[in-house]
Design a protein around this motif. Structure first.
Motif, PDB file in Angstrom:
ATOM      1  N   LEU A 123       0.827  -1.204   0.000  1.00 39.15           N
ATOM      2  CA  LEU A 123       0.000   0.000   0.000  1.00 39.15           C
ATOM      3  C   LEU A 123       0.863   1.257   0.000  1.00 39.15           C
ATOM      4  O   LEU A 123       0.478   2.298  -0.539  1.00 39.15           O
ATOM      5  CB  LEU A 123      -0.933   0.001   1.203  1.00 39.15           C
ATOM      6  CG  LEU A 123      -2.103  -1.001   1.143  1.00 39.15           C
ATOM      7  CD1 LEU A 123      -2.918  -0.950   2.422  1.00 39.15           C
ATOM      8  CD2 LEU A 123      -2.987  -0.724  -0.066  1.00 39.15           C
ATOM      9  N   LEU A 124       2.040   1.175   0.588  1.00 37.20           N
ATOM     10  CA  LEU A 124       2.968   2.306   0.525  1.00 37.20           C
ATOM     11  C   LEU A 124       3.432   2.536  -0.904  1.00 37.20           C
ATOM     12  O   LEU A 124       3.578   3.680  -1.348  1.00 37.20           O
ATOM     13  CB  LEU A 124       4.175   2.053   1.431  1.00 37.20           C
ATOM     14  CG  LEU A 124       3.886   1.829   2.919  1.00 37.20           C
ATOM     15  CD1 LEU A 124       5.193   1.750   3.695  1.00 37.20           C
ATOM     16  CD2 LEU A 124       3.003   2.933   3.481  1.00 37.20           C
ATOM     17  N   VAL A 125       3.663   1.438  -1.631  1.00 33.88           N
ATOM     18  CA  VAL A 125       4.045   1.567  -3.041  1.00 33.88           C
ATOM     19  C   VAL A 125       2.904   2.194  -3.837  1.00 33.88           C
ATOM     20  O   VAL A 125       3.124   3.047  -4.704  1.00 33.88           O
ATOM     21  CB  VAL A 125       4.420   0.197  -3.615  1.00 33.88           C
ATOM     22  CG1 VAL A 125       4.773   0.312  -5.097  1.00 33.88           C
ATOM     23  CG2 VAL A 125       5.593  -0.414  -2.853  1.00 33.88           C
ATOM     24  N   ALA A 126       1.668   1.777  -3.541  1.00 37.20           N
ATOM     25  CA  ALA A 126       0.513   2.365  -4.221  1.00 37.20           C
ATOM     26  C   ALA A 126       0.419   3.855  -3.946  1.00 37.20           C
ATOM     27  O   ALA A 126       0.120   4.658  -4.846  1.00 37.20           O
ATOM     28  CB  ALA A 126      -0.771   1.657  -3.766  1.00 37.20           C
ATOM     29  N   ALA A 127       0.704   4.260  -2.717  1.00 36.94           N
ATOM     30  CA  ALA A 127       0.674   5.680  -2.380  1.00 36.94           C
ATOM     31  C   ALA A 127       1.752   6.450  -3.133  1.00 36.94           C
ATOM     32  O   ALA A 127       1.550   7.593  -3.541  1.00 36.94           O
ATOM     33  CB  ALA A 127       0.854   5.858  -0.875  1.00 36.94           C
ATOM     34  N   MET A 128       2.899   5.827  -3.325  1.00 39.46           N
ATOM     35  CA  MET A 128       3.973   6.468  -4.086  1.00 39.46           C
ATOM     36  C   MET A 128       3.562   6.693  -5.536  1.00 39.46           C
ATOM     37  O   MET A 128       3.951   7.690  -6.165  1.00 39.46           O
ATOM     38  CB  MET A 128       5.245   5.609  -4.031  1.00 39.46           C
ATOM     39  CG  MET A 128       5.842   5.468  -2.644  1.00 39.46           C
ATOM     40  SD  MET A 128       7.151   4.228  -2.615  1.00 39.46           S
ATOM     41  CE  MET A 128       7.279   3.901  -0.847  1.00 39.46           C
ATOM     42  N   LEU A 129       2.783   5.771  -6.084  1.00 38.07           N
ATOM     43  CA  LEU A 129       2.297   5.935  -7.457  1.00 38.07           C
ATOM     44  C   LEU A 129       1.350   7.124  -7.576  1.00 38.07           C
ATOM     45  O   LEU A 129       1.334   7.827  -8.585  1.00 38.07           O
ATOM     46  CB  LEU A 129       1.588   4.658  -7.913  1.00 38.07           C
ATOM     47  CG  LEU A 129       2.451   3.511  -8.431  1.00 38.07           C
ATOM     48  CD1 LEU A 129       1.619   2.241  -8.569  1.00 38.07           C
ATOM     49  CD2 LEU A 129       3.087   3.878  -9.759  1.00 38.07           C
ATOM     50  N   VAL A 130       0.556   7.342  -6.539  1.00 35.36           N
ATOM     51  CA  VAL A 130      -0.471   8.379  -6.583  1.00 35.36           C
ATOM     52  C   VAL A 130       0.076   9.744  -6.169  1.00 35.36           C
ATOM     53  O   VAL A 130      -0.371  10.783  -6.665  1.00 35.36           O
ATOM     54  CB  VAL A 130      -1.659   7.978  -5.678  1.00 35.36           C
ATOM     55  CG1 VAL A 130      -2.703   9.080  -5.640  1.00 35.36           C
ATOM     56  CG2 VAL A 130      -2.281   6.678  -6.170  1.00 35.36           C
ATOM     57  N   ALA A 131       1.057   9.739  -5.283  1.00 34.81           N
ATOM     58  CA  ALA A 131       1.540  11.002  -4.702  1.00 34.81           C
ATOM     59  C   ALA A 131       2.096  11.937  -5.771  1.00 34.81           C
ATOM     60  O   ALA A 131       2.977  11.556  -6.531  1.00 34.81           O
ATOM     61  CB  ALA A 131       2.615  10.699  -3.663  1.00 34.81           C
TER      62      ALA A 131
END
Length: 419
Positions: A131-139
């Motif tokens: 989920l941290l990786v997913a947040a990095m994609l969106v940030a």
């Protein structure tokens, strides 16, 4: 190569064709449109900016620049492979205009930052790394950081200010989102993933430096020359920004100031490190400088002063980091102390080490940071009493372990398992 559509007042056909040849243009198409001359021109990437500067002499030309790679094939046919393989970085004009275009809307910036903050919080709360990786994609942190570097390289104060404003807004929205999530689903203690991410390594400065370099190179390179996608580089830039942003919100709710300050330290360090290397890449590799872009009149002094302040800022943060052990070096100190622990345990011939590790928490005892030296061992001598062996091991470690950190409160967690 890049395709340009040029429209200028009639009567300059020969001069334009000569200029196209001077700048290595190929396959030029010309036709008259009333009292206007229209040219379809194909130029090497890095020639575009200088060509347009030269064309400015012809009564305010109208230009369409197609920001996509074009394969121009021309005689002799035997040289076609070499012609295709000649991939150059983008022109300084295209790099600068591309940065301006990537600014996007405020609504999108706020929306993506808020979503990123929520995803980060869920990942930290549930200890789910992907989920941290997913947040990095969106940030949306990469765009403002790169544009701020472009503003410094070009000497454009307005672009630098607006980019820093957008960067700060994105960070603030992410912090608010995380704080609100913690308010709705209260936390009373840090999760293991929060503990891990809150700890800063002494190598923390290297990540923003390489991130800024990779991000700027990706922007400067032609799309056919780029070996890495822009999304992947964006993740790299956001890799060390999204998790600390989420931690600040949670730390503020729990009033855990160690977490808040260490996360803010990393956020600021990321901006400075990315800014420094990206500025240097744009200036020297992308040729984006106060006089290097058509129609751009930037201030060289502004760029020098800003870069100097960034270097001083990084130096000051490094001094603070290394003068305050272990507050901002826990992540790397874990590894260093684990190696020392393992080395000393191996000197004890009557035990077999199954597991060892050193951990820091945010707790203090007598105003001193607590470090736990842990080990799971098996006794080779089955006649030895476990409590006696445990006491001997701890006494040996206290006496023989040597390291350069003085202000640590040592706790030993030695477990002896049955054979």
């Amino acid at each position: 190569m890049r395709q340009l559509i040029l429209k200028i007042p009639g009567g300059h056909k020969d001069e334009v064709l000569k200029t196209v040849e001077e700048f290595s243009g190929k396959n030029t198409i010309h036709f008259a449109n009333g009292d206007q001359d229209v040219f379809y021109i194909y130029l090497p990437n890095q020639k575009v900016n200088d060509f347009l500067k030269k064309i400015d002499d012809y009564e305010e030309p109208e230009v369409n620049l197609i920001p996509r790679g074009v394969i121009a094939l021309y005689p002799p046919a035997s040289e076609a492979p070499d012609q295709v393989a000649d991939v150059q970085p983008k022109s300084s004009l295209e790099i600068y205009l591309g940065g301006i275009q990537s600014v996007g809307s405020i609504f999108g910036l706020i929306g993506y930052s808020f979503v990123s903050g929520i995803i980060v919080w869920i990942g930290l709360f549930t200890n789910v790394n992907f989920l941290l990786v997913a947040a990095m994609l969106v940030a949306p942190f990469a765009g403002p950081a790169m544009n701020a570097a472009l503003g410094t390289a070009a000497g454009k104060t307005d672009l630098l200010k607006s980019s820093l404003g957008r960067y700060g807004m994105a960070i603030l929205v992410g912090i608010v989102a995380s704080f609100l999530m913690t308010l709705l689903f209260p936390l009373t203690t840090l999760t293991p993933l929060m503990e891990e991410i809150s700890q800063v390594s002494k190598f923390a400065v290297l990540l923003p430096l390489v991130s800024g370099f990779a991000g700027a190179v990706n922007i400067c390179q032609s799309e056919r020359d780029s070996l890495v996608s822009g999304a992947a580089v964006g993740i790299l830039v956001a890799a060390s920004l999204a998790p600390p942003v989420g931690l600040v919100g949670a730390g503020l709710y729990m009033m855990d100031w160690q977490v808040v300050f260490s996360s803010l330290f990393r956020i600021l360090l990321q901006l400075l490190g990315i800014h420094l290397t990206a500025t240097l890449v744009f200036y020297f590799y992308g040729k984006v400088n106060p006089r290097g872009v058509r129609f751009l009149k930037g201030s060289k002094m502004m760029g020098l002063v800003t870069t100097g302040l960034v270097v001083i800022g990084i130096g000051a943060m490094m001094f603070w980091q290394f003068s305050q052990p272990p507050f901002l070096r826990k992540a790397s100190m874990n590894t260093e102390l684990t190696e020392i622990l393992d080395s000393e345990l191996q000197n004890l011939s009557y035990i077999k080490v199954l597991h060892k590790g050193v951990t820091f928490t945010n707790e203090k005892f007598q105003d001193t940071p607590v470090v736990t030296f842990g080990a799971t061992i098996m006794l080779k001598d089955t006649t030895m009493d476990q409590e006696t062996a445990k006491k001997r091991i701890i006494e040996y470690l206290k006496k023989n372990m040597e390291y350069d950190y003085d202000n640590l409160y040592e706790v030993y967690d030695i477990k002896i398992v049955d054979r």
